[in-house]
Design an enzyme around this catalytic site. Structure first.
Site, PDB file in Angstrom:
ATOM      1  CB  SER A 203      -0.919  -0.070   1.129  1.00  0.00           C
ATOM      2  OG  SER A 203      -2.048   1.082   0.942  1.00  0.00           O
ATOM      3  CG  ASP A 270     -17.069 -17.785 -10.495  1.00  0.00           C
ATOM      4  OD1 ASP A 270     -15.746 -18.123 -10.743  1.00  0.00           O
ATOM      5  OD2 ASP A 270     -17.477 -18.352  -9.656  1.00  0.00           O
ATOM      6  CG  ASP A 273     -11.736 -18.821 -13.962  1.00  0.00           C
ATOM      7  OD1 ASP A 273     -12.700 -19.496 -14.070  1.00  0.00           O
ATOM      8  OD2 ASP A 273     -11.400 -18.049 -12.764  1.00  0.00           O
ATOM      9  CG  ASP A 277     -12.630 -20.558  -8.691  1.00  0.00           C
ATOM     10  OD1 ASP A 277     -13.469 -19.508  -9.194  1.00  0.00           O
ATOM     11  OD2 ASP A 277     -11.577 -20.709  -8.367  1.00  0.00           O
ATOM     12  CG  ASP A 435      -6.338  -3.176  -3.395  1.00  0.00           C
ATOM     13  OD1 ASP A 435      -6.806  -2.143  -2.951  1.00  0.00           O
ATOM     14  OD2 ASP A 435      -5.135  -3.548  -2.987  1.00  0.00           O
ATOM     15  CG  HIS A 473      -5.480  -2.545   0.224  1.00  0.00           C
ATOM     16  ND1 HIS A 473      -5.032  -2.096  -0.764  1.00  0.00           N
ATOM     17  CD2 HIS A 473      -5.019  -2.100   1.436  1.00  0.00           C
ATOM     18  CE1 HIS A 473      -3.924  -1.130  -0.216  1.00  0.00           C
ATOM     19  NE2 HIS A 473      -4.069  -1.215   1.084  1.00  0.00           N
TER      20      HIS A 473
END
Length: 544
Positions: A203, A270, A273, A277, A435, A473
């Site tokens: 950060s 979702d 890919d 999951d 994030d 984050h």
């Protein structure tokens, strides 16, 4: 290391660029450090010198191992007598490996980092640097958080009323001052220099990691930068833009609507890919239109839909934003956050809280809006009573010149890392694709600037960038995936033995799931087999 290394080399009778010998060192002389002075001459930036306030031997269990070390607390004095001192801490283990690591901070800093800690996104069962025999150190970046100014220590921006304190934090001056002083204390404590010098931060600490690479390319051999807020002024302006949007009547989506948005995006993207999951591995390919959640007639009719005003605000926040004026740093905008950003899989706007921004700024408005609030009061207007809603980043009016001046020290955007590469430095860069406080799109931009300057092939000789799907984050709350990676060993191997990272794997400490860390712009695509095993995935997409 410029003045510092030359001055100390003269004292020790060595040449400035010579590597120290690898002979064993004497046990750390902890008592001798107590109340000792830190000469201003060993610090390459202007200070009033420093003093060790306390030095004591400590034995603690760290990473499951008993570690004995000398804990040194010191202060570096300012040039401006009205500026606060830099408070710093150094840990000198009795069993030293001739390595050192500096830790970065977080938010507006103001407190000492934990020198016993691991690198950001560190592997849970791997020993921390101090437990490995590193001398570790860090500082509060030149000011002490005041709970009377803000109950969250990392959100106290009041130090910025002082120019020296502002430069120490925003320009990174405190980093070099702390580093030089810590290396002096290491030499005093052991009677020898560190052979390998590293930095790790996330950060604001990730921004600080890039700052030392940019400003002092010979100071560190290896650097770990996680979710870096490198373009700090640009992000602050974006946070102000988002605050203005969310403060409009009816524009703020409450927690239930935030969860609705997140769940809808997951359902839509979702499985792209190859595996459903809860993790969207290729966020750039995720296309979701929040208009699909529109309430009848566009009004706010409950938690099962979004009003027109709410759709407009979340769409704007997730989109790139450019301001219609020039600032001295040359930055022109901020890329926004994807709808997938969130701390516990169901709060995509956690950075903006559970209640709408207002003046005074409520704590429940979230970290991002409060960061803007403090910046307006102490960095920009230097008026603690100023309303953050009274400054429009789109049309700043009389504040434009001040914004431009601040951009010169807050936007650490020099992407020419070739001096660092020529010095032999190695950089590991990692960011979570969910994030909610620092956009991964911004780190993508930074990486592309570096490769555009150095060339893709040349960049891979000194830098790796991993974008982690589902990670937020600093693994806050309950993210879709909480990565742990032994980046400390990786940077050691690359820096000291020229062993480049090969097919690294991240482990979620909560359930043991593993995923490959794919070099950006590649991403993990499910192939076949156990979905909890990294071997069941292949890094797809375009090669770096």
């Amino acid at each position: 290391m410029g003045v510092t290394l030359t001055a100390v080399a003269a004292l020790l009778g060595t040449t400035p660029n010579a590597r120290p010998a690898t002979a064993p060192v004497d046990a750390v002389r902890c008592e001798a450090l107590a109340r000792s002075r830190i000469p201003a001459s060993v610090i390459s930036l202007p200070t009033g010198g420093g003093r060790v306030n306390a030095a004591s031997e400590v034995t603690e269990t760290i990473s499951g191992t008993s570690v004995t070390y000398c804990r040194v607390d010191a202060a570096l004095f300012p040039v401006d007598p009205s500026a606060p001192a830099i408070r710093m801490r150094v840990a000198l283990p009795l069993e030293w490996t001739r390595r050192s690591m500096m830790f970065g901070g977080g938010g507006y800093n103001g407190t000492l980092p934990d020198v016993r800690a691991n690198a950001p996104f560190g592997l849970a069962n791997a020993p921390t640097p101090l437990a490995r025999g590193y001398a570790t150190y860090g500082s509060d970046s030149g000011h002490q958080a005041d709970p009377a100014k803000h109950p969250v220590s990392s959100l106290d921006g009041s130090f910025a009323l002082n120019d020296e304190a502002l430069r120490n934090f925003s320009a990174g001056d405190a980093l070099k001052k702390t580093h030089d002083a810590a290396q002096f204390l290491i030499r005093r404590g052991y009677g020898a220099q560190a052979e390998h010098v590293y930095f790790a931060g996330g950060s604001t600490g990730g921004r600080e990691a890039l700052a030392v690479v940019q400003r002092w390319p010979r100071a560190f051999d290896g650097v770990i930068s996680a979710f870096p807020a490198w373009n700090n002024l640009a992000e602050v302006l974006y946070l102000g833009h988002a605050t203005q949007l969310l403060a409009r009547p009816g524009a703020f989506p409450g927690p239930e609507k935030q969860a609705l948005l997140y769940d809808s995006v997951i359902r839509a993207c979702d499985a792209q890919d190859g595996l459903a999951d809860g993790i969207v591995s290729n966020p750039d390919a995720c296309r979701f239109e929040p208009e699909k959640l529109r309430c009848p007639d566009g009004g706010d009719t409950g938690s099962s839909c979004l009003s027109d005003r709410q759709i407009a605000s979340v769409t704007a926040i997730s989109s790139p934003w450019k301001w219609p004026y020039k600032v001295a740093s040359g930055e022109k905008g901020y890329p926004g956050f994807p709808f997938l950003s969130g701390a516990d899989m169901r709060t995509p706007l956690l950075g903006f809280g559970t209640t709408a921004p207002a003046h005074p700024m409520p704590l429940t408005s979230g970290y991002g809006t409060q960061y803007w609030d403090q910046w307006v009061k102490y960095f920009l207007t230097r008026d603690p009573g100023h309303s953050p809603l009274a400054v429009d980043p789109e049309q700043p009016g009389k504040w434009l010149s001040r914004i431009s001046r601040l951009s010169e020290i807050q936007d650490l955007n020099d992407a020419d890392l070739r001096p660092f590469a020529r010095s032999g430095g190695k950089l590991l860069l990692i960011h979570g694709a969910a994030d909610e406080l620092v956009s991964h799109r911004s780190t993508n931009d930074y990486y592309e600037r570096v490769t555009g300057t150095s060339g893709p092939r040349e960049t891979r000789e000194f830098m790796r960038y991993y974008l982690v799907p589902g990670a937020n984050h600093a693994n806050f709350g309950n993210p879709a995936f909480a990565p742990g990676w032994d980046s400390v060993t990786a940077i050691e191997q690359w820096s000291e033995k020229q062993r480049k990272p090969v097919s690294p794997v991240a482990t979620d400490a909560r359930d043991g799931r593993t995923r490959p860390l794919c070099e950006y712009p590649r991403w993990p695509r499910y192939r076949a087999g156990n979905p909890d095993n990294a071997g069941s995935f292949v890094c797809g997409g375009n090669a770096a």
